[in-house]
Design an enzyme around this catalytic site. Sequence first.
Site, PDB file in Angstrom:
ATOM      1  N   ASP A 263      62.855  51.850  30.030  1.00  0.00           N
ATOM      2  CA  ASP A 263      63.651  50.845  29.304  1.00  0.00           C
ATOM      3  C   ASP A 263      65.171  51.011  29.513  1.00  0.00           C
ATOM      4  O   ASP A 263      65.945  50.190  29.039  1.00  0.00           O
ATOM      5  CB  ASP A 263      63.329  50.919  27.803  1.00  0.00           C
ATOM      6  CG  ASP A 263      61.861  50.704  27.545  1.00  0.00           C
ATOM      7  OD1 ASP A 263      61.405  49.569  27.639  1.00  0.00           O
ATOM      8  OD2 ASP A 263      61.155  51.699  27.294  1.00  0.00           O
TER       9      ASP A 263
ATOM     10  N   ARG B  29      53.114  44.500  20.897  1.00  0.00           N
ATOM     11  CA  ARG B  29      52.025  45.429  21.206  1.00  0.00           C
ATOM     12  C   ARG B  29      51.458  46.112  19.958  1.00  0.00           C
ATOM     13  O   ARG B  29      50.634  47.010  20.059  1.00  0.00           O
ATOM     14  CB  ARG B  29      52.559  46.511  22.161  1.00  0.00           C
ATOM     15  CG  ARG B  29      53.067  45.982  23.471  1.00  0.00           C
ATOM     16  CD  ARG B  29      51.990  45.665  24.440  1.00  0.00           C
ATOM     17  NE  ARG B  29      51.258  46.840  24.869  1.00  0.00           N
ATOM     18  CZ  ARG B  29      50.129  46.797  25.550  1.00  0.00           C
ATOM     19  NH1 ARG B  29      49.601  45.630  25.862  1.00  0.00           N
ATOM     20  NH2 ARG B  29      49.524  47.906  25.915  1.00  0.00           N
TER      21      ARG B  29
ATOM     22  N   ASP C  88      55.783  42.336  26.427  1.00  0.00           N
ATOM     23  CA  ASP C  88      56.596  41.725  27.473  1.00  0.00           C
ATOM     24  C   ASP C  88      55.810  41.433  28.738  1.00  0.00           C
ATOM     25  O   ASP C  88      54.772  42.028  28.983  1.00  0.00           O
ATOM     26  CB  ASP C  88      57.730  42.683  27.823  1.00  0.00           C
ATOM     27  CG  ASP C  88      58.737  42.761  26.698  1.00  0.00           C
ATOM     28  OD1 ASP C  88      58.973  41.715  26.066  1.00  0.00           O
ATOM     29  OD2 ASP C  88      59.268  43.841  26.461  1.00  0.00           O
TER      30      ASP C  88
HETATM   31  N1  EPU Z   1      48.489  51.816  30.480  1.00  0.00           N
HETATM   32  C1  EPU Z   1      47.207  51.636  30.973  1.00  0.00           C
HETATM   33  N2  EPU Z   1      46.183  51.625  30.079  1.00  0.00           N
HETATM   34  C2  EPU Z   1      46.364  51.795  28.733  1.00  0.00           C
HETATM   35  C3  EPU Z   1      47.676  51.979  28.245  1.00  0.00           C
HETATM   36  C4  EPU Z   1      48.728  51.988  29.151  1.00  0.00           C
HETATM   37  O1  EPU Z   1      47.008  51.494  32.179  1.00  0.00           O
HETATM   38  O2  EPU Z   1      45.385  51.792  27.982  1.00  0.00           O
HETATM   39  C5  EPU Z   1      49.642  51.809  31.420  1.00  0.00           C
HETATM   40  C6  EPU Z   1      50.557  50.605  31.171  1.00  0.00           C
HETATM   41  O3  EPU Z   1      50.073  49.455  31.793  1.00  0.00           O
HETATM   42  C7  EPU Z   1      51.870  51.113  31.744  1.00  0.00           C
HETATM   43  C8  EPU Z   1      51.834  52.618  31.414  1.00  0.00           C
HETATM   44  O4  EPU Z   1      50.462  52.933  31.182  1.00  0.00           O
HETATM   45  O5  EPU Z   1      51.882  50.934  33.122  1.00  0.00           O
HETATM   46  C9  EPU Z   1      52.677  53.012  30.218  1.00  0.00           C
HETATM   47  O6  EPU Z   1      52.264  52.337  29.054  1.00  0.00           O
HETATM   48  P1  EPU Z   1      52.410  52.931  27.589  1.00  0.00           P
HETATM   49  O7  EPU Z   1      51.097  52.828  26.918  1.00  0.00           O
HETATM   50  O8  EPU Z   1      53.050  54.280  27.662  1.00  0.00           O
HETATM   51  O9  EPU Z   1      53.433  51.916  26.935  1.00  0.00           O
HETATM   52  P2  EPU Z   1      53.328  51.129  25.591  1.00  0.00           P
HETATM   53  O10 EPU Z   1      52.871  52.021  24.490  1.00  0.00           O
HETATM   54  O11 EPU Z   1      52.590  49.853  25.796  1.00  0.00           O
HETATM   55  C10 EPU Z   1      55.751  51.724  24.783  1.00  0.00           C
HETATM   56  C11 EPU Z   1      56.959  50.931  24.385  1.00  0.00           C
HETATM   57  C12 EPU Z   1      57.615  50.323  25.605  1.00  0.00           C
HETATM   58  C13 EPU Z   1      57.995  51.440  26.577  1.00  0.00           C
HETATM   59  C14 EPU Z   1      56.745  52.264  26.916  1.00  0.00           C
HETATM   60  C15 EPU Z   1      57.065  53.454  27.813  1.00  0.00           C
HETATM   61  C16 EPU Z   1      56.419  50.147  22.192  1.00  0.00           C
HETATM   62  C17 EPU Z   1      56.075  49.005  21.309  1.00  0.00           C
HETATM   63  N3  EPU Z   1      56.563  49.880  23.485  1.00  0.00           N
HETATM   64  O12 EPU Z   1      54.854  50.766  25.359  1.00  0.00           O
HETATM   65  O13 EPU Z   1      58.807  49.690  25.158  1.00  0.00           O
HETATM   66  O14 EPU Z   1      58.531  50.887  27.746  1.00  0.00           O
HETATM   67  O15 EPU Z   1      56.130  52.746  25.705  1.00  0.00           O
HETATM   68  O16 EPU Z   1      57.975  54.297  27.187  1.00  0.00           O
HETATM   69  O17 EPU Z   1      56.585  51.276  21.740  1.00  0.00           O
HETATM   70  C18 EPU Z   1      60.375  47.979  24.911  1.00  0.00           C
HETATM   71  O18 EPU Z   1      60.758  48.553  23.883  1.00  0.00           O
HETATM   72  O19 EPU Z   1      60.989  46.991  25.419  1.00  0.00           O
HETATM   73  C19 EPU Z   1      59.178  48.451  25.599  1.00  0.00           C
HETATM   74  C20 EPU Z   1      58.554  47.763  26.547  1.00  0.00           C
END
Ligand code: EPU
Length: 453
Positions: free
Chosen positions: A313, A94, A119
């Site tokens: 997670d 990401r 993922d």
């Molecule tokens: N979402 C939207 N629109 C957006 C952004 C997010 O609808 O523009 C939704 C996503 O689809 C999801 C929710 O909001 O349903 C949460 O997404 P978020 O943006 O908070 O997650 P992320 O930044 O993509 C990071 C971690 C994830 C972790 C999540 C929640 C990284 C690289 N990834 O993802 O970690 O689960 O925050 O804490 O920092 C992992 O390490 O295995 C992992 C998946």
Amino acid sequence: MKILEVQGGAPLEGRIRAQGAKNATTKLLVASLVSDKPCILNNVPNIGDVEITVDLCKELGSKVTWDRKEKRLEIHTETLKTSYIPQRFSGANRIPILMIGALLGRTNEDIIVPTAGGDRIGKRPINFHIQALETLGAKIESRTMKTEGAYFAQAHNGLKGGVIHLEYPSVGATENSILAAMRAKGNTTIKNAATEPEIIELMLFLQKMGAAISLDADRTIHIEGIKKFLPVEHTIVSDRIEAASYAIAAVSTKGRVFIEGAQQLNMLTFLNKLREIGGGFEIKPDGIEFFHTGYLSGGLHIETDVHPGFMTDWQQPFAVLLTQTEGSSVLHETVYENRFGYIHMLRKMGADIELFRQCLGGKSCRFATRNYLHSAVIRGPTPLIGSDISIPDLRAGFAYVLAALLAEGKSKIEGLWMLERGYEHFVEKLNSLGADIKIVDTKAPKLAKASVS
Ligand code: EPU
């Protein structure tokens, strides 16, 4: 092809050191691109996602020296070579999408980023990122390049501070907004921001770099862009997901493991849930010891949530732990709509788990009327049987390793690279605790994929 072979049955005992946090390290690497001064990171985990991010930064012009043994990395991006991120980084993780926020204030050229990967745990759109960056004056378009999609972003007239209101406290959208605000003219306010420890880590790093950045009690972040960039040295916080994964391995295998560097503050919610089912832990000055206390009771209700709630997670390894507790427990996933795809394989291994489209437990979530299987009822204790497994995503991958460690007989697990994205030296770490796990080269056909049911 390399696969993992795991012989279950041994209690895990001993001592390991927690790695630096994956989801902080990769973001600090991206944040270093905002500056033309050198940045030093300590406690850098030797994992695939860091490797990919380093490659990405080098592509853009960063000079990087990484001493993997000392866990020390120096990155310096005096000038940007390009703001085009090639398609080969598409789908890797990401991180590319965060390059928009980091680079917008550093170049007048278009920033071209392949569509977001990561993922297979839901749709993972980036609408919040786009809305936030557009609030600061960016123009972002999605176009097709050859056969794949890419985002074209620019702020030819410069970025201007503004008030961003996030519809949901998204981790990535908060990070992208903070990064863009660093070089925006004037002050930026982010309302309903994510406050995960990895976000705090980013704030600490950027303050060292010269930013004035603060967080109010109501999830509001204020940023005054950097006027003078300073060199930074920062030691990465320990990985609360890795620590929880090994903690569960200790308790569920009826063992005892001391995790040096595990931090109580960032694991508060996890520790409470572990105690509720009878899992033992003792906080020590330099880490946390986790152990089995003799009896594990079910009857637990877990709702995943944004920080300070129970992390999404932690959900997958905890589900495996709940298969070993006495009684029924409920897991309600409220962060991702599709994070139970791995359950199918646990069922095949003998777990008694039922999935529901309704919000089970306390409250209705965003997915209440959207027809996703996002609640689970787990009944235990159930013995597990070794199986042939294919990993669908990183955290499910560790949950499968855990299930294989608990199972009777041998398991073969395919998709090793996915585990290596986030877990440093995990085969060595598990073996040092008494597990029987090895990597073998095989010419065998692909193993059956776990699918959502
Ligand atoms: N979402 C939207 N629109 C957006 C952004 C997010 O609808 O523009 C939704 C996503 O689809 C999801 C929710 O909001 O349903 C949460 O997404 P978020 O943006 O908070 O997650 P992320 O930044 O993509 C990071 C971690 C994830 C972790 C999540 C929640 C990284 C690289 N990834 O993802 O970690 O689960 O925050 O804490 O920092 C992992 O390490 O295995 C992992 C998946």
